[in-house]
Write a protein that holds these residues in place. Structure first.
Motif, PDB file in Angstrom:
ATOM      1  N   THR A 107     -42.181 -27.830 -23.083  1.00  0.00           N
ATOM      2  CA  THR A 107     -43.432 -27.068 -23.034  1.00  0.00           C
ATOM      3  C   THR A 107     -43.225 -25.657 -23.564  1.00  0.00           C
ATOM      4  N   VAL A 108     -42.139 -25.005 -23.136  1.00  0.00           N
ATOM      5  CA  VAL A 108     -41.854 -23.639 -23.599  1.00  0.00           C
ATOM      6  C   VAL A 108     -41.603 -23.632 -25.100  1.00  0.00           C
ATOM      7  N   ILE A 109     -40.843 -24.613 -25.591  1.00  0.00           N
ATOM      8  CA  ILE A 109     -40.575 -24.709 -27.033  1.00  0.00           C
ATOM      9  C   ILE A 109     -41.885 -24.845 -27.797  1.00  0.00           C
ATOM     10  N   CYS A 110     -42.772 -25.699 -27.315  1.00  0.00           N
ATOM     11  CA  CYS A 110     -44.062 -25.924 -27.961  1.00  0.00           C
ATOM     12  C   CYS A 110     -44.886 -24.641 -27.986  1.00  0.00           C
ATOM     13  N   GLU A 111     -44.911 -23.916 -26.883  1.00  0.00           N
ATOM     14  CA  GLU A 111     -45.680 -22.670 -26.817  1.00  0.00           C
ATOM     15  C   GLU A 111     -45.174 -21.652 -27.826  1.00  0.00           C
ATOM     16  N   VAL A 112     -43.847 -21.546 -27.957  1.00  0.00           N
ATOM     17  CA  VAL A 112     -43.273 -20.584 -28.891  1.00  0.00           C
ATOM     18  C   VAL A 112     -43.534 -21.015 -30.333  1.00  0.00           C
TER      19      VAL A 112
ATOM     20  N   ILE B 222     -33.769 -25.538 -31.142  1.00  0.00           N
ATOM     21  CA  ILE B 222     -33.494 -24.217 -30.583  1.00  0.00           C
ATOM     22  C   ILE B 222     -32.376 -23.539 -31.383  1.00  0.00           C
ATOM     23  N   PHE B 223     -32.676 -22.379 -31.944  1.00  0.00           N
ATOM     24  CA  PHE B 223     -31.697 -21.666 -32.767  1.00  0.00           C
ATOM     25  C   PHE B 223     -30.500 -21.210 -31.931  1.00  0.00           C
ATOM     26  N   ASN B 224     -30.759 -20.659 -30.747  1.00  0.00           N
ATOM     27  CA  ASN B 224     -29.690 -20.205 -29.850  1.00  0.00           C
ATOM     28  C   ASN B 224     -29.416 -21.271 -28.786  1.00  0.00           C
ATOM     29  N   ALA B 225     -29.204 -22.507 -29.245  1.00  0.00           N
ATOM     30  CA  ALA B 225     -29.067 -23.659 -28.351  1.00  0.00           C
ATOM     31  C   ALA B 225     -27.925 -23.505 -27.353  1.00  0.00           C
ATOM     32  N   ALA B 226     -26.763 -23.022 -27.805  1.00  0.00           N
ATOM     33  CA  ALA B 226     -25.598 -22.901 -26.921  1.00  0.00           C
ATOM     34  C   ALA B 226     -25.887 -21.960 -25.756  1.00  0.00           C
ATOM     35  N   ALA B 227     -26.533 -20.829 -26.040  1.00  0.00           N
ATOM     36  CA  ALA B 227     -26.850 -19.852 -24.996  1.00  0.00           C
ATOM     37  C   ALA B 227     -27.873 -20.415 -24.020  1.00  0.00           C
ATOM     38  N   VAL B 228     -28.853 -21.146 -24.529  1.00  0.00           N
ATOM     39  CA  VAL B 228     -29.879 -21.736 -23.669  1.00  0.00           C
ATOM     40  C   VAL B 228     -29.267 -22.796 -22.757  1.00  0.00           C
ATOM     41  N   LYS B 229     -28.420 -23.638 -23.311  1.00  0.00           N
ATOM     42  CA  LYS B 229     -27.790 -24.686 -22.506  1.00  0.00           C
ATOM     43  C   LYS B 229     -26.913 -24.081 -21.419  1.00  0.00           C
ATOM     44  N   GLU B 230     -26.266 -22.984 -21.713  1.00  0.00           N
ATOM     45  CA  GLU B 230     -25.408 -22.329 -20.716  1.00  0.00           C
ATOM     46  C   GLU B 230     -26.246 -21.777 -19.564  1.00  0.00           C
TER      47      GLU B 230
ATOM     48  N   TYR C 233     -37.946 -24.887 -39.049  1.00  0.00           N
ATOM     49  CA  TYR C 233     -38.783 -24.098 -38.148  1.00  0.00           C
ATOM     50  C   TYR C 233     -38.287 -24.307 -36.726  1.00  0.00           C
ATOM     51  N   LYS C 234     -37.649 -23.299 -36.162  1.00  0.00           N
ATOM     52  CA  LYS C 234     -37.011 -23.413 -34.857  1.00  0.00           C
ATOM     53  C   LYS C 234     -37.556 -22.353 -33.909  1.00  0.00           C
ATOM     54  N   VAL C 235     -36.985 -22.300 -32.724  1.00  0.00           N
ATOM     55  CA  VAL C 235     -37.334 -21.252 -31.772  1.00  0.00           C
ATOM     56  C   VAL C 235     -36.060 -20.551 -31.311  1.00  0.00           C
ATOM     57  N   LYS C 236     -36.202 -19.279 -31.058  1.00  0.00           N
ATOM     58  CA  LYS C 236     -35.127 -18.516 -30.425  1.00  0.00           C
ATOM     59  C   LYS C 236     -35.666 -18.089 -29.072  1.00  0.00           C
ATOM     60  N   LEU C 237     -35.176 -18.743 -28.018  1.00  0.00           N
ATOM     61  CA  LEU C 237     -35.730 -18.526 -26.685  1.00  0.00           C
ATOM     62  C   LEU C 237     -35.135 -17.304 -26.012  1.00  0.00           C
ATOM     63  N   ASP C 238     -35.957 -16.655 -25.199  1.00  0.00           N
ATOM     64  CA  ASP C 238     -35.530 -15.511 -24.401  1.00  0.00           C
ATOM     65  C   ASP C 238     -34.748 -16.054 -23.207  1.00  0.00           C
ATOM     66  N   THR C 239     -33.434 -15.938 -23.246  1.00  0.00           N
ATOM     67  CA  THR C 239     -32.603 -16.527 -22.189  1.00  0.00           C
ATOM     68  C   THR C 239     -32.722 -15.774 -20.863  1.00  0.00           C
ATOM     69  N   GLN C 240     -33.073 -14.486 -20.911  1.00  0.00           N
ATOM     70  CA  GLN C 240     -33.200 -13.726 -19.667  1.00  0.00           C
ATOM     71  C   GLN C 240     -34.383 -14.202 -18.832  1.00  0.00           C
ATOM     72  N   ASN C 241     -35.461 -14.604 -19.495  1.00  0.00           N
ATOM     73  CA  ASN C 241     -36.658 -15.048 -18.778  1.00  0.00           C
ATOM     74  C   ASN C 241     -36.815 -16.563 -18.755  1.00  0.00           C
ATOM     75  N   LEU C 242     -35.821 -17.289 -19.271  1.00  0.00           N
ATOM     76  CA  LEU C 242     -35.962 -18.726 -19.450  1.00  0.00           C
ATOM     77  C   LEU C 242     -36.272 -19.464 -18.149  1.00  0.00           C
ATOM     78  N   ILE C 243     -35.501 -19.220 -17.117  1.00  0.00           N
ATOM     79  CA  ILE C 243     -35.695 -19.962 -15.864  1.00  0.00           C
ATOM     80  C   ILE C 243     -37.061 -19.669 -15.261  1.00  0.00           C
ATOM     81  N   ASN C 244     -37.493 -18.418 -15.301  1.00  0.00           N
ATOM     82  CA  ASN C 244     -38.835 -18.083 -14.791  1.00  0.00           C
ATOM     83  C   ASN C 244     -39.916 -18.799 -15.591  1.00  0.00           C
TER      84      ASN C 244
END
Length: 236
Positions: free
Chosen positions: A70-75, A213-221, A116-127
């Motif tokens: 859902t977050v990926i789709c929104e971004v 996800i462009f920053n996939a490793a950071a998101v998975k961590e 076409y990818k997304v770079k997710l905000d890892t600081q706010n990801l869980i919220n």
């Protein structure tokens, strides 16, 4: 009479209702049989809920079960990206040029998950994931509508990714539930036949999150540190 389809979502629904009741005649539109209006871009405002009656309008509730998707789709669709992430090109550069306005992707853009990818905000990801954990609700509909059952997008589309009969049954049941909510008596045989036609003997590839996800490793961590509940959202 005439219909102004440029009006807001609630007004468009009211206009469609006038057509179905025969108060407004539309040329080249036969409503002598079952008729479905697809009115896109509607937010469910309190005004629409207050006007709604089961004899006029029916509701079906559907959401993605995987909140990371859902977050990926929104971004990707530029739906209020603040604090969620940004769409990027394959090289990681911002891709807002692929967005139409602030809310949706440009339908004319020739893009794929490879470009076409997304770079997710890892600081706010869980919220952000927690914000999508619950199901959508339509406050104010009860007791007129009783309980509107929730269906998941993954169940509706499961048949697209497998030729297994059990999976087809899962999708058929989900579509039956959604149709019942919308006042349409479901016929499982007809639904199954329609899904088989869409399937056409082929299956789609389920996207890996590392592809999107462009920053996939950071998101998975971040998901790993948050615990099994969140790590289960990750799709290899």
């Amino acid at each position: 009479g005439t219909i102004d389809w440029s009006m807001d979502g609630t007004a468009r629904m009211q206009q469609a209702d006038r057509v179905l009741r025969g108060e407004v005649h539309c040329e080249n539109l036969d409503i002598s049989g079952p008729t479905v209006f697809s009115v896109k871009g509607i937010q469910v405002f309190p005004r629409l809920l207050a006007w709604s009656q089961p004899s006029r309008i029916r509701y079906g509730l559907m959401k993605r079960g995987n909140s990371l998707d859902t977050v990926i789709c929104e971004v990707k669709d530029c739906m209020g990206n603040k604090g969620k992430g940004i769409p990027v090109h394959a090289d990681g550069s911002p891709a807002f040029d692929l967005c139409k306005g602030h809310f949706r992707r440009n339908p004319k853009a020739n893009v794929s998950d490879a470009t076409y990818k997304v770079k997710l905000d890892t600081q706010n990801l869980i919220n952000n994931l927690r914000a999508h954990a619950g199901g959508p609700s339509l406050p104010g509909l009860q007791p007129r509508y009783n309980k509107v059952p929730l269906v998941f997008a993954e169940d509706l589309t499961a048949f697209e990714y497998s030729l297994d009969e059990k999976t087809m049954g899962r999708s058929t049941m989900s579509w039956s539930t959604l149709m019942t909510s919308m006042g349409i008596p479901p016929q499982s045989g007809v639904i199954r036949q329609a899904l088989r036609k869409i399937q056409n003997g082929k299956v789609r590839h389920m996207h890996r999150h590392s592809e999107e996800i462009f920053n996939a490793a950071a998101v998975k961590e971040v998901l790993r540190k948050a615990g099994p509940k969140y790590l289960r959202l990750w799709r290899e």
